[in-house]
Design a protein around this motif. Structure first.
Motif, short mmCIF file in Angstrom:
data_model
loop_
_atom_site.label_atom_id
_atom_site.label_comp_id
_atom_site.label_asym_id
_atom_site.label_seq_id
_atom_site.Cartn_x
_atom_site.Cartn_y
_atom_site.Cartn_z
N UNK A 234 -27.29 45.70 -33.06
CA UNK A 234 -26.15 45.72 -32.14
C UNK A 234 -25.53 44.33 -32.02
N UNK A 235 -26.36 43.31 -31.79
CA UNK A 235 -25.84 41.96 -31.58
C UNK A 235 -25.24 41.36 -32.85
N UNK A 236 -25.69 41.82 -34.00
CA UNK A 236 -25.15 41.33 -35.27
C UNK A 236 -23.88 42.05 -35.69
N UNK A 237 -23.59 43.18 -35.09
CA UNK A 237 -22.52 44.06 -35.57
C UNK A 237 -21.25 43.93 -34.73
N UNK A 238 -20.18 44.54 -35.24
CA UNK A 238 -18.91 44.50 -34.51
C UNK A 238 -18.95 45.35 -33.24
N UNK A 239 -19.97 46.18 -33.09
CA UNK A 239 -20.11 46.96 -31.86
C UNK A 239 -20.26 46.06 -30.63
N UNK A 240 -20.70 44.82 -30.84
CA UNK A 240 -20.90 43.88 -29.72
C UNK A 240 -19.81 42.81 -29.65
N UNK A 241 -18.65 43.08 -30.21
CA UNK A 241 -17.61 42.05 -30.30
C UNK A 241 -17.12 41.51 -28.95
N UNK A 242 -17.24 42.30 -27.89
CA UNK A 242 -16.77 41.82 -26.58
C UNK A 242 -17.92 41.33 -25.71
N UNK A 243 -19.04 41.06 -26.33
CA UNK A 243 -20.19 40.48 -25.63
C UNK A 243 -20.43 39.10 -26.21
N UNK A 244 -20.43 38.09 -25.36
CA UNK A 244 -20.78 36.75 -25.82
C UNK A 244 -21.38 35.97 -24.66
N UNK A 245 -22.34 35.12 -24.99
CA UNK A 245 -23.03 34.33 -23.97
C UNK A 245 -24.11 35.08 -23.22
N UNK A 246 -24.50 36.25 -23.73
CA UNK A 246 -25.51 37.07 -23.05
C UNK A 246 -26.89 36.87 -23.68
N UNK A 247 -27.91 36.98 -22.87
CA UNK A 247 -29.29 37.03 -23.35
C UNK A 247 -29.82 38.40 -22.94
N UNK A 248 -30.09 39.24 -23.92
CA UNK A 248 -30.49 40.62 -23.65
C UNK A 248 -32.00 40.76 -23.71
N UNK A 249 -32.65 41.06 -22.58
CA UNK A 249 -34.10 41.27 -22.60
C UNK A 249 -34.43 42.64 -23.19
N UNK A 250 -35.39 42.69 -24.09
CA UNK A 250 -35.93 43.95 -24.60
C UNK A 250 -37.40 43.92 -24.20
N UNK A 251 -37.66 44.37 -22.98
CA UNK A 251 -38.94 44.06 -22.33
C UNK A 251 -39.57 45.21 -21.58
#
Length: 257
Positions: A234-251
């Protein structure tokens, strides 16, 4: 407005540069991006896992190239970028994955261990991001994904440089995101929780601490490496183009308690 498509999660013919992508969790990130169409350039301190990873990526119909390089050496960032460009002609995504941890009591913590962790986990990430950003700015687009940690948010009373470095990764993620947004470059982070890997085997087998950790996770279990793969894609793809500066926990919800 462009219609949403599942293809926005694809990385078809993209080039992903990843540090430490042949071992540990990095190997799963490499698998993930190659499964959705990316070619991969892996930078490793040694050649551990190279042939196994080559087979995995090629089984997905994609190309992989390797560079053996200590990323903390002076000038390493430019050497890495030049090698990736020579191999593929472009860099679409950078995954800053390489890292280390050193654990000691506060009184006994060696200065050399502080310097080693900060140099790899923070300084090398800064320099490589800086060098890759120049390429992405010229191409007017790209993605940078930094690997954070639960220690990007919390204390770690035996792992001082690791905690400091992962807090720093959070800060650099935000700073680079702000600086690079005008160039259509998104910079985000992925923060794995407690994941079942060989590195955490001793902790999982600790009869006291393992129970404390599991009871702190609302999902009720340690994560499996494959459970990080979707977030990485998701973070590598264009699906996340309007997300920046986020740290996403997978926890599994660990940070909720």
């Amino acid at each position: 407005m462009e219609e949403f498509s599942i293809d926005s999660f694809a990385l078809t013919d993209k080039v992903v540069l990843i540090t430490g992508g042949a071992s540990g969790l990095g190997r799963f990130y490499t698998q993930a991006v190659s499964k959705v169409g990316a070619d991969v350039f892996i930078v490793s301190y040694d050649r551990t896992g190279w042939e196994d990873v080559r087979a995995e990526v090629e089984a997905n119909g994609r190309r992989v190239a390797f560079l053996q390089q200590d990323i903390t050496e002076p000038g390493a960032a430019k050497k890495i970028v030049d090698a990736a460009i020579a191999e593929y002609g472009r860099i679409d995504v950078l995954i800053n994955n390489a890292g280390m941890q050193r654990r000691h009591d506060i009184v006994d913590f060696p200065d050399d261990d502080w310097r080693a962790v900060i140099e790899l986990n923070l300084n090398a990430l800064y320099y490589l991001s800086h060098e890759v950003a120049k390429v992405m700015i010229d191409r007017k687009g790209g993605k940078i994904v930094n690997i954070g940690s639960m220690q990007s948010y919390r204390a770690g009373k035996f792992i001082f440089p690791y905690t400091a470095s992962k807090h720093g990764v959070m800060g650099l993620t935000r700073a680079y995101a702000d600086a690079l947004a005008p160039y259509n470059i998104q910079v985000n982070g992925l923060a794995p929780g407690y994941i079942n890997t060989p590195m955490t085997k001793a902790l999982q087998e600790d009869p006291v601490r393992s129970v404390e950790i599991r009871e702190h996770i609302p999902a009720g279990h340690w994560g499996e490496p494959r459970e990080l793969m979707g977030a990485m894609v998701f973070l590598c793809s264009s699906a996340s183009n309007y997300i920046t500066g986020a740290m996403i926990p997978v926890d599994g919800g660990y940070l909720l308690r």
